[in-house]
Design an enzyme around this catalytic site. Structure first.
Site, mmCIF file in Angstrom:
data_model
loop_
_atom_site.group_PDB
_atom_site.id
_atom_site.type_symbol
_atom_site.label_atom_id
_atom_site.label_comp_id
_atom_site.label_asym_id
_atom_site.label_seq_id
_atom_site.Cartn_x
_atom_site.Cartn_y
_atom_site.Cartn_z
ATOM 1 N N LYS A 122 84.450 -58.350 97.114
ATOM 2 C CA LYS A 122 83.843 -60.243 97.072
ATOM 3 C C LYS A 122 83.506 -59.647 96.005
ATOM 4 O O LYS A 122 82.411 -59.361 94.930
ATOM 5 C CB LYS A 122 83.128 -60.201 97.780
ATOM 6 C CG LYS A 122 84.177 -61.339 98.965
ATOM 7 C CD LYS A 122 84.090 -62.968 99.562
ATOM 8 C CE LYS A 122 84.399 -63.562 100.041
ATOM 9 N NZ LYS A 122 84.289 -64.552 100.675
ATOM 10 N N ARG A 129 84.523 -78.794 105.849
ATOM 11 C CA ARG A 129 84.172 -80.332 104.445
ATOM 12 C C ARG A 129 85.659 -80.344 105.009
ATOM 13 O O ARG A 129 85.959 -81.505 105.545
ATOM 14 C CB ARG A 129 83.964 -79.018 103.412
ATOM 15 C CG ARG A 129 82.756 -78.689 103.021
ATOM 16 C CD ARG A 129 82.629 -77.888 102.189
ATOM 17 N NE ARG A 129 83.152 -76.514 102.712
ATOM 18 C CZ ARG A 129 83.137 -75.566 101.057
ATOM 19 N NH1 ARG A 129 82.843 -75.747 100.677
ATOM 20 N NH2 ARG A 129 83.720 -74.776 101.758
ATOM 21 N N HIS A 174 74.861 -76.087 102.551
ATOM 22 C CA HIS A 174 74.465 -74.856 103.818
ATOM 23 C C HIS A 174 73.017 -75.272 104.446
ATOM 24 O O HIS A 174 72.977 -74.912 105.586
ATOM 25 C CB HIS A 174 74.504 -73.444 102.980
ATOM 26 C CG HIS A 174 75.546 -73.080 102.817
ATOM 27 N ND1 HIS A 174 75.673 -72.244 100.976
ATOM 28 C CD2 HIS A 174 76.959 -72.544 102.431
ATOM 29 C CE1 HIS A 174 76.819 -71.679 100.876
ATOM 30 N NE2 HIS A 174 77.430 -71.875 101.915
ATOM 31 N N SER A 186 80.032 -73.238 97.005
ATOM 32 C CA SER A 186 79.288 -72.284 95.837
ATOM 33 C C SER A 186 79.648 -72.548 94.471
ATOM 34 O O SER A 186 79.156 -72.256 93.341
ATOM 35 C CB SER A 186 79.224 -71.246 96.799
ATOM 36 O OG SER A 186 78.040 -72.028 97.781
HETATM 37 P P1 ADP Z 1 82.590 -68.404 102.859
HETATM 38 O O1 ADP Z 1 83.199 -67.439 101.698
HETATM 39 O O2 ADP Z 1 82.723 -67.181 103.928
HETATM 40 O O3 ADP Z 1 83.543 -69.143 102.987
HETATM 41 P P2 ADP Z 1 80.561 -69.992 101.587
HETATM 42 O O4 ADP Z 1 79.876 -69.322 101.677
HETATM 43 O O5 ADP Z 1 81.418 -70.402 100.740
HETATM 44 O O6 ADP Z 1 81.088 -68.919 102.492
HETATM 45 O O7 ADP Z 1 80.158 -70.686 103.327
HETATM 46 C C1 ADP Z 1 79.759 -70.729 103.776
HETATM 47 C C2 ADP Z 1 80.378 -71.614 105.609
HETATM 48 O O8 ADP Z 1 79.472 -72.576 104.687
HETATM 49 C C3 ADP Z 1 81.340 -71.284 105.668
HETATM 50 O O9 ADP Z 1 81.592 -72.059 107.127
HETATM 51 C C4 ADP Z 1 81.464 -73.431 104.688
HETATM 52 O O10 ADP Z 1 82.210 -74.467 105.264
HETATM 53 C C5 ADP Z 1 80.613 -73.941 105.019
HETATM 54 N N1 ADP Z 1 80.278 -74.731 103.856
HETATM 55 C C6 ADP Z 1 79.869 -74.439 102.580
HETATM 56 N N2 ADP Z 1 79.951 -75.785 101.824
HETATM 57 C C7 ADP Z 1 79.990 -76.231 103.225
HETATM 58 C C8 ADP Z 1 79.068 -77.633 102.992
HETATM 59 N N3 ADP Z 1 78.351 -78.350 101.487
HETATM 60 N N4 ADP Z 1 79.299 -78.704 104.202
HETATM 61 C C9 ADP Z 1 79.516 -77.316 105.057
HETATM 62 N N5 ADP Z 1 78.961 -76.346 105.571
HETATM 63 C C10 ADP Z 1 79.686 -75.388 104.036
#
Ligand code: ADP
Length: 157
Positions: free
Chosen positions: A40, A89, A16, A127
């Site tokens: 969630k 990703r 992130h 995450s």
């Molecule tokens: P959501 O539940 O909305 O997917 P996340 O917190 O998992 O929320 O992810 C938020 C955003 O960050 C999403 O667009 C996800 O693809 C991106 N993201 C998560 N991990 C990574 C990473 N390792 N590299 C790039 N983008 C990421």
């Protein structure tokens, strides 16, 4: 231009942060928006995620952190923004992101979603994986910023 980077951020990872750093250099203002969705199943509360993100991104003067509930398009309108940032990703992310971006544009014509490819070293970082490794006692220092690890440690004590 104002961009909104929405997500669960449960918890915030280096993946992130990488997106935040890259995008903050491209736009005038970046709002990181933590989704506050009661259905969630979260480990950290949205407030805790906001607090962590604020402290970790404090070095970027054009980055703000908020939580939001309801439709993303309404949050965009409230903030006078038309650009959504999402990280991409593996190919598996693509279908969902594509569907969401089309749905959002159906609801708010004129908005756009920018899908930013993950950096190579964070391609497999999520995450949920970081949480699982943490909960099993593994080393997450390459996945999570130290503030995130501290919060998880104090939360689960
Ligand atoms: P959501 O539940 O909305 O997917 P996340 O917190 O998992 O929320 O992810 C938020 C955003 O960050 C999403 O667009 C996800 O693809 C991106 N993201 C998560 N991990 C990574 C990473 N390792 N590299 C790039 N983008 C990421």
């Amino acid at each position: 231009m104002t961009a909104i980077y929405p997500g669960s951020f449960d918890p915030v990872t280096f993946g992130h942060l990488d997106i935040i750093e890259r995008v903050s250099g491209l736009v005038d203002r970046l709002i990181v928006a933590v989704l506050n969705n009661p259905s969630k199943n979260r480990l950290l509360t949205p407030e805790e995620s906001v607090c962590l993100l604020k402290s970790i991104t404090s070095k970027y003067p054009n980055v703000e952190v908020r939580s939001f509930s309801g439709l993303l398009v309404d949050f965009l309108k409230e903030n006078d923004a038309k650009l959504v940032i999402r990280g991409l990703r593996a190919v598996t992310d693509f279908e969902y992101e594509f569907q969401m971006s089309l749905t959002n544009r159906e609801l708010f014509s004129g908005m756009e979603t920018l899908l930013i490819p993950a950096s190579l070293q964070y391609l497999y970082l999520s995450s949920s994986v970081a949480k699982e490794v943490f909960l099993l006692g593994g080393d997450v220092s390459t996945m999570l910023p130290s503030q995130t690890i501290e919060m998880l440690n104090s939360k689960l004590k």
